[in-house]
Design a protein around this motif. Structure first.
Motif, PDB file in Angstrom:
ATOM      1  N   GLY B  74      39.495  37.650  23.884  1.00 25.02           N
ATOM      2  CA  GLY B  74      40.456  38.270  22.983  1.00 25.02           C
ATOM      3  C   GLY B  74      41.917  38.030  23.315  1.00 25.02           C
ATOM      4  N   ASP B  75      42.639  39.090  23.506  1.00 26.33           N
ATOM      5  CA  ASP B  75      44.079  39.081  23.690  1.00 26.33           C
ATOM      6  C   ASP B  75      44.546  38.151  24.816  1.00 26.33           C
ATOM      7  OD1 ASP B  75      46.751  39.892  23.569  1.00 26.33           O
ATOM      8  OD2 ASP B  75      46.396  41.445  25.084  1.00 26.33           O
ATOM      9  N   PRO B  76      45.411  37.180  24.508  1.00 25.63           N
ATOM     10  CA  PRO B  76      45.905  36.253  25.520  1.00 25.63           C
ATOM     11  C   PRO B  76      46.572  36.957  26.703  1.00 25.63           C
ATOM     12  CG  PRO B  76      46.512  35.470  23.339  1.00 25.63           C
ATOM     13  CD  PRO B  76      45.908  36.817  23.153  1.00 25.63           C
ATOM     14  N   ALA B  77      47.324  38.009  26.456  1.00 27.35           N
ATOM     15  CA  ALA B  77      48.004  38.715  27.544  1.00 27.35           C
ATOM     16  C   ALA B  77      46.993  39.302  28.513  1.00 27.35           C
ATOM     17  CB  ALA B  77      48.912  39.809  26.984  1.00 27.35           C
ATOM     18  N   GLN B  78      45.951  39.920  27.962  1.00 26.44           N
ATOM     19  CA  GLN B  78      44.918  40.498  28.826  1.00 26.44           C
ATOM     20  C   GLN B  78      44.162  39.421  29.588  1.00 26.44           C
ATOM     21  OE1 GLN B  78      44.266  43.507  30.001  1.00 26.44           O
ATOM     22  NE2 GLN B  78      46.165  43.964  28.933  1.00 26.44           N
ATOM     23  N   ARG B  79      43.955  38.281  28.943  1.00 24.70           N
ATOM     24  CA  ARG B  79      43.244  37.181  29.587  1.00 24.70           C
ATOM     25  C   ARG B  79      44.054  36.640  30.769  1.00 24.70           C
ATOM     26  NH1 ARG B  79      41.512  32.096  25.901  1.00 24.70           N
ATOM     27  NH2 ARG B  79      40.561  30.788  27.512  1.00 24.70           N
ATOM     28  N   LEU B  80      45.346  36.463  30.550  1.00 26.80           N
ATOM     29  CA  LEU B  80      46.219  36.008  31.642  1.00 26.80           C
ATOM     30  C   LEU B  80      46.170  36.971  32.818  1.00 26.80           C
ATOM     31  CD1 LEU B  80      49.619  34.617  30.334  1.00 26.80           C
ATOM     32  CD2 LEU B  80      47.852  33.448  31.649  1.00 26.80           C
ATOM     33  N   ARG B  81      46.287  38.245  32.507  1.00 30.24           N
ATOM     34  CA  ARG B  81      46.255  39.259  33.553  1.00 30.24           C
ATOM     35  C   ARG B  81      44.912  39.262  34.269  1.00 30.24           C
ATOM     36  NH1 ARG B  81      49.924  43.897  34.324  1.00 30.24           N
ATOM     37  NH2 ARG B  81      51.443  42.923  32.968  1.00 30.24           N
ATOM     38  N   GLY B  82      43.856  39.067  33.514  1.00 29.48           N
ATOM     39  CA  GLY B  82      42.528  39.023  34.108  1.00 29.48           C
ATOM     40  C   GLY B  82      42.393  37.872  35.093  1.00 29.48           C
ATOM     41  N   VAL B  83      42.898  36.721  34.717  1.00 29.46           N
ATOM     42  CA  VAL B  83      42.842  35.572  35.617  1.00 29.46           C
ATOM     43  C   VAL B  83      43.664  35.831  36.873  1.00 29.46           C
ATOM     44  CG1 VAL B  83      43.396  33.128  35.895  1.00 29.46           C
ATOM     45  CG2 VAL B  83      42.458  33.947  33.734  1.00 29.46           C
ATOM     46  N   ALA B  84      44.841  36.385  36.684  1.00 27.84           N
ATOM     47  CA  ALA B  84      45.713  36.664  37.835  1.00 27.84           C
ATOM     48  C   ALA B  84      45.046  37.649  38.797  1.00 27.84           C
ATOM     49  CB  ALA B  84      47.055  37.218  37.352  1.00 27.84           C
ATOM     50  N   ARG B  85      44.415  38.670  38.237  1.00 26.90           N
ATOM     51  CA  ARG B  85      43.734  39.652  39.099  1.00 26.90           C
ATOM     52  C   ARG B  85      42.515  39.033  39.782  1.00 26.90           C
ATOM     53  NH1 ARG B  85      44.060  44.007  34.459  1.00 26.90           N
ATOM     54  NH2 ARG B  85      46.069  44.993  34.932  1.00 26.90           N
TER      55      ARG B  85
END
Lengths: 209, 209
Positions: B74-85
């Motif tokens: 879904g949401d690109p922002a959440q995906r980026l954050r997920g990868v970073a975490r």
DNA sequence: ACCTGAACACCGTTCAAGT
DNA sequence: ACCTGAACACCGTTCAAGT
């Protein structure tokens, strides 16, 4: 005013750094360093305390080369930029040894003094005290990481990045969408400056009046 | 559907990673890895091609653990954050091996696929194509550098950072000015999230409408 | 095809001995 | 006080030999 003990130690560490520059980190052996300063490997132990001490000492010498960039020089923004550029230049002068700066963090009085100079610069920039340590870590992490990535080849080893814009569009759709952008030769100098611009923008818009 | 060749190779690399987790990177010797999989050191050569290939293979295994975080979500922002975490979590699971990700960049089809997923996310975020590769390097450099700094102890080894707020004010004036701020126990979880907030702010304000 | 055992040229480090 | 030489327990890697 440094005593002779320190001078001898420095000569050993500079020999180690020179070997790393010339033949890579794997060539930095106790025996090779000793030979370069005209001693046997065992004679190094009292002065640098084994291989670990030798590698920590190399980091000390790298930090010493960075010191001039941390002197006072008017405008905080220019000072920050000067340090960031000096760090990258250091990595290019010592590509084999530089990654030790990330791998073996130094906690000497000199490294603390450099951190103090950075804190001073960030305070001078107008960043509230409670944000200064975090912002310092954010900036130093990026600058160290960028320089290390470059010398380690993480950004791609050579300029023509082997047709990354012409990969199979089925398996690499985003590469296909970027297409021509990926065919441009990369200019790491320009990219680094652009990144510094962005980080300066971030600092100004988030933490200064 | 993987052939038996690949399975054997993977077992060897997983044994190497396990040894790194349990006893540190220095304990990852050809002989120790071989013993763990019930072979002699020389039997590893046809499968992993020497010590260098073994270390590159460990990086492959680390990247494989990261793969789920790069799936569509879904949401690109959440995906980026997920990868970073996920990257930071990976570093904490494998503190000894993780720094290899910065030191020995991988250029396998799998690593390209992961890069492609990141490009896709940044495009989905609304970043113009011509800025995507640079922004990807900016973000991945920070995330890799942060995680590596943490596991390497660059941010300070333990929580009470040994009275850094009470150093000699003459030699460390900025530390003295920061005072109580440096006495606060550091919370790297919270700091990382704050950094991600800042980087998201940077992206939104510079490269999206 | 796959694996072993012996061997080679190294390594970091210890230690008794020299001056 | 400072350094050496021999030795120890490793290392990665080569190679002829086994099955």
């Amino acid at each position: 005013m440094e005593d002779v003990e320190t001078d001898r130690r420095r000569a050993i560490l500079d020999a180690a750094l020179a070997i790393a520059d010339e033949h890579g980190l794997a060539a930095v052996t106790m025996r090779a360093v000793a030979q370069r300063v005209g001693l046997t490997a065992m004679a190094l132990y009292p002065r640098i305390g084994g291989k670990d001490g030798l590698l920590d000492g190399i980091v000390e010498r790298l930090l010493a080369e960075l010191a001039p960039a941390l002197e006072d020089s008017g405008d905080p923004a220019q000072r920050l930029r000067g340090v960031a550029r000096a760090l990258r230049a250091l990595a290019r002068r010592h590509p084999a040894a530089f990654p030790l700066m990330l791998a073996r963090p130094s906690v000497t009085p000199e490294s603390l003094r450099q951190l103090d100079a950075l804190y001073d610069t960030l305070l001078g920039f107008g960043i509230p005290a409670r944000h200064v340590p975090r912002v310092e870590r954010l900036l130093s992490t990026f600058a160290l990481g960028y320089a290390a990535s470059e010398v380690n080849g993480r950004f791609g080893r050579v300029d023509p990045r082997a047709g990354r814009g012409r990969l199979d569009p089925q398996t690499y759709p985003a590469h296909a969408r970027l297409g021509a952008v990926l065919e441009d030769p990369a200019d790491w100098d320009a990219e680094y400056e652009a990144d510094l611009d962005d980080l300066e923008f971030l600092i100004r818009s988030r933490w200064t009046a």
